[in-house]
Design a protein around this motif. Sequence first.
Motif, PDB file in Angstrom:
ATOM      1  N   ALA A  23     -61.114  67.036  -5.240  1.00 31.97           N
ATOM      2  CA  ALA A  23     -61.260  68.202  -4.761  1.00 31.97           C
ATOM      3  C   ALA A  23     -59.728  68.782  -4.848  1.00 31.97           C
ATOM      4  CB  ALA A  23     -61.580  68.416  -3.461  1.00 31.97           C
ATOM      5  N   GLY A  24     -58.651  68.006  -5.197  1.00 35.54           N
ATOM      6  CA  GLY A  24     -57.311  68.269  -5.302  1.00 35.54           C
ATOM      7  C   GLY A  24     -56.643  68.593  -3.887  1.00 35.54           C
ATOM      8  N   SER A  25     -57.435  67.823  -2.749  1.00 35.23           N
ATOM      9  CA  SER A  25     -56.880  68.365  -1.519  1.00 35.23           C
ATOM     10  C   SER A  25     -55.391  67.802  -1.153  1.00 35.23           C
ATOM     11  CB  SER A  25     -57.969  67.849  -0.418  1.00 35.23           C
ATOM     12  OG  SER A  25     -57.497  68.117   0.860  1.00 35.23           O
ATOM     13  N   PRO A  26     -54.647  68.308  -0.396  1.00 42.28           N
ATOM     14  CA  PRO A  26     -53.443  67.629   0.327  1.00 42.28           C
ATOM     15  C   PRO A  26     -53.806  66.507   0.893  1.00 42.28           C
ATOM     16  CG  PRO A  26     -53.199  70.162   0.257  1.00 42.28           C
ATOM     17  CD  PRO A  26     -54.711  69.661  -0.094  1.00 42.28           C
ATOM     18  N   TYR A  27     -54.883  66.493   1.555  1.00 39.61           N
ATOM     19  CA  TYR A  27     -55.178  65.365   2.389  1.00 39.61           C
ATOM     20  C   TYR A  27     -55.312  64.209   1.933  1.00 39.61           C
ATOM     21  CZ  TYR A  27     -55.677  69.175   6.124  1.00 39.61           C
ATOM     22  OH  TYR A  27     -55.493  70.076   7.095  1.00 39.61           O
ATOM     23  N   ARG A  28     -55.550  64.304   0.368  1.00 36.03           N
ATOM     24  CA  ARG A  28     -55.804  62.880  -0.274  1.00 36.03           C
ATOM     25  C   ARG A  28     -54.581  61.875  -0.219  1.00 36.03           C
ATOM     26  NH1 ARG A  28     -53.380  66.372  -3.323  1.00 36.03           N
ATOM     27  NH2 ARG A  28     -51.720  65.683  -5.079  1.00 36.03           N
ATOM     28  N   LEU A  29     -53.312  62.552   0.097  1.00 34.96           N
ATOM     29  CA  LEU A  29     -52.247  61.804   0.246  1.00 34.96           C
ATOM     30  C   LEU A  29     -52.281  61.129   1.556  1.00 34.96           C
ATOM     31  CD1 LEU A  29     -49.891  64.425  -1.169  1.00 34.96           C
ATOM     32  CD2 LEU A  29     -50.391  62.475  -2.294  1.00 34.96           C
ATOM     33  N   VAL A  30     -52.681  61.564   2.306  1.00 38.30           N
ATOM     34  CA  VAL A  30     -52.870  61.049   3.859  1.00 38.30           C
ATOM     35  C   VAL A  30     -53.786  59.573   3.752  1.00 38.30           C
ATOM     36  CG1 VAL A  30     -53.491  60.973   6.311  1.00 38.30           C
ATOM     37  CG2 VAL A  30     -52.609  63.039   5.141  1.00 38.30           C
ATOM     38  N   LEU A  31     -54.774  59.865   3.159  1.00 36.32           N
ATOM     39  CA  LEU A  31     -55.708  58.487   2.746  1.00 36.32           C
ATOM     40  C   LEU A  31     -54.977  57.734   2.004  1.00 36.32           C
ATOM     41  CD1 LEU A  31     -58.699  58.407   3.861  1.00 36.32           C
ATOM     42  CD2 LEU A  31     -57.870  60.591   4.251  1.00 36.32           C
ATOM     43  N   MET A  32     -54.296  57.740   0.989  1.00 37.72           N
ATOM     44  CA  MET A  32     -53.729  57.035   0.100  1.00 37.72           C
ATOM     45  C   MET A  32     -52.673  56.195   1.240  1.00 37.72           C
ATOM     46  SD  MET A  32     -52.842  59.316  -3.218  1.00 37.72           S
ATOM     47  CE  MET A  32     -54.112  59.754  -4.459  1.00 37.72           C
ATOM     48  N   GLY A  33     -51.914  56.901   2.023  1.00 37.34           N
ATOM     49  CA  GLY A  33     -51.018  56.311   2.969  1.00 37.34           C
ATOM     50  C   GLY A  33     -51.726  55.244   3.741  1.00 37.34           C
ATOM     51  N   ILE A  34     -53.088  55.575   4.184  1.00 35.58           N
ATOM     52  CA  ILE A  34     -53.733  54.731   5.209  1.00 35.58           C
ATOM     53  C   ILE A  34     -54.069  53.581   4.576  1.00 35.58           C
ATOM     54  CG2 ILE A  34     -55.703  54.505   6.396  1.00 35.58           C
ATOM     55  CD1 ILE A  34     -55.686  57.616   7.061  1.00 35.58           C
ATOM     56  N   LEU A  35     -54.554  53.649   3.151  1.00 39.48           N
ATOM     57  CA  LEU A  35     -54.964  52.412   2.235  1.00 39.48           C
ATOM     58  C   LEU A  35     -54.017  51.679   2.005  1.00 39.48           C
ATOM     59  CD1 LEU A  35     -57.971  54.222   0.241  1.00 39.48           C
ATOM     60  CD2 LEU A  35     -58.263  52.451   1.844  1.00 39.48           C
ATOM     61  N   MET A  36     -52.681  52.237   1.733  1.00 40.06           N
ATOM     62  CA  MET A  36     -51.599  51.463   1.541  1.00 40.06           C
ATOM     63  C   MET A  36     -51.063  50.567   2.569  1.00 40.06           C
ATOM     64  SD  MET A  36     -47.693  52.759   0.611  1.00 40.06           S
ATOM     65  CE  MET A  36     -47.271  53.063   2.073  1.00 40.06           C
ATOM     66  N   LEU A  37     -51.254  51.257   3.815  1.00 40.57           N
ATOM     67  CA  LEU A  37     -50.833  50.139   4.905  1.00 40.57           C
ATOM     68  C   LEU A  37     -51.922  48.925   5.162  1.00 40.57           C
ATOM     69  CD1 LEU A  37     -49.800  53.106   7.496  1.00 40.57           C
ATOM     70  CD2 LEU A  37     -48.202  51.492   6.489  1.00 40.57           C
ATOM     71  N   LEU A  38     -53.057  49.536   4.849  1.00 37.81           N
ATOM     72  CA  LEU A  38     -54.084  48.442   4.886  1.00 37.81           C
ATOM     73  C   LEU A  38     -53.881  47.341   4.037  1.00 37.81           C
ATOM     74  CD1 LEU A  38     -57.441  50.278   5.741  1.00 37.81           C
ATOM     75  CD2 LEU A  38     -55.969  48.979   7.328  1.00 37.81           C
ATOM     76  N   ASP A  39     -53.508  47.993   2.676  1.00 35.73           N
ATOM     77  CA  ASP A  39     -53.091  46.836   1.728  1.00 35.73           C
ATOM     78  C   ASP A  39     -52.148  45.772   1.848  1.00 35.73           C
ATOM     79  OD1 ASP A  39     -55.676  47.624   0.132  1.00 35.73           O
ATOM     80  OD2 ASP A  39     -54.250  49.006  -1.233  1.00 35.73           O
ATOM     81  N   GLN A  40     -51.181  46.364   2.478  1.00 41.27           N
ATOM     82  CA  GLN A  40     -49.867  45.653   2.577  1.00 41.27           C
ATOM     83  C   GLN A  40     -49.861  45.009   4.215  1.00 41.27           C
ATOM     84  OE1 GLN A  40     -46.349  47.836   1.435  1.00 41.27           O
ATOM     85  NE2 GLN A  40     -47.308  48.672  -0.464  1.00 41.27           N
ATOM     86  N   SER A  41     -51.197  45.180   4.841  1.00 42.89           N
ATOM     87  CA  SER A  41     -51.046  44.431   6.216  1.00 42.89           C
ATOM     88  C   SER A  41     -51.196  42.835   5.851  1.00 42.89           C
ATOM     89  CB  SER A  41     -51.905  45.068   7.041  1.00 42.89           C
ATOM     90  OG  SER A  41     -53.302  44.678   6.786  1.00 42.89           O
TER      91      SER A  41
END
Length: 235
Positions: A161-179
């Motif tokens: 959808a090109g939503s700015p909120y996509r960036l927040v989900l990317m950040g969340i998943l990055m934190l999970l990946d690097q935990s």
Amino acid sequence: MQDITLRSSWMMMSFLLLYPDEQWQERADDMFVNWCELLQDENDDQAVKLQEYASDCITEFVGMDSEVITGNYVKTFDFNKKANLYLTYGQLGEERERGPALLKLKQIYEEEGMILASEELPDYLPLVLEYVAVAEENNGVALLLSFRKALEGVRDALTAAGSPYRLVLMGILMLLDQSSVKEGSFHFEASVGYSGTGGGTGTTGCGPMWAAAGYGGGSPFAHQGVNQVERGQSE
């Protein structure tokens, strides 16, 4: 990343996904600045990338009218099932297991002394992220990892959808990946007892940001430890 910075980062991700009412919009700049000050003490690529995600998300709203911002939020999350912020829906769909799953989440929170002080369902992503920020040891991260399918679904829908909120989900998943928590270390099942990655029911604050602004009108948790942090900051 230091523990206080990591916990505050989970809270920042939670804040960014809350409904952007007038109070949220008044606090957003100060919240972001305070969080960035914490990140300055970090010297790793993760902190830099996470700040970029949050900054780029906020930047996309600059210049928008208040009603446009709130309207965008409603259109994004209330009228797009694939971007639903209720994790059990993304994980289980409309199956009957959702009811027991919601009860299990509430039980998980209560086992750590956190009582919901909100009308939101316990699987609401901003609320789950607050739990991650204050949970004992890695209990919260392990729980969030068990909803990875739902998180990735929301990210993909927001990206499409090109939503700015996509960036927040990317950040969340990055934190999970690097935990340090491995996927599968906790399997969320509504029919079984909770078994987290750590023990104890002690209270844990999440640093000065929680006390500074309450993250969007106050935490949905009634948590003794957080209240104590707030009193300590104001005295």
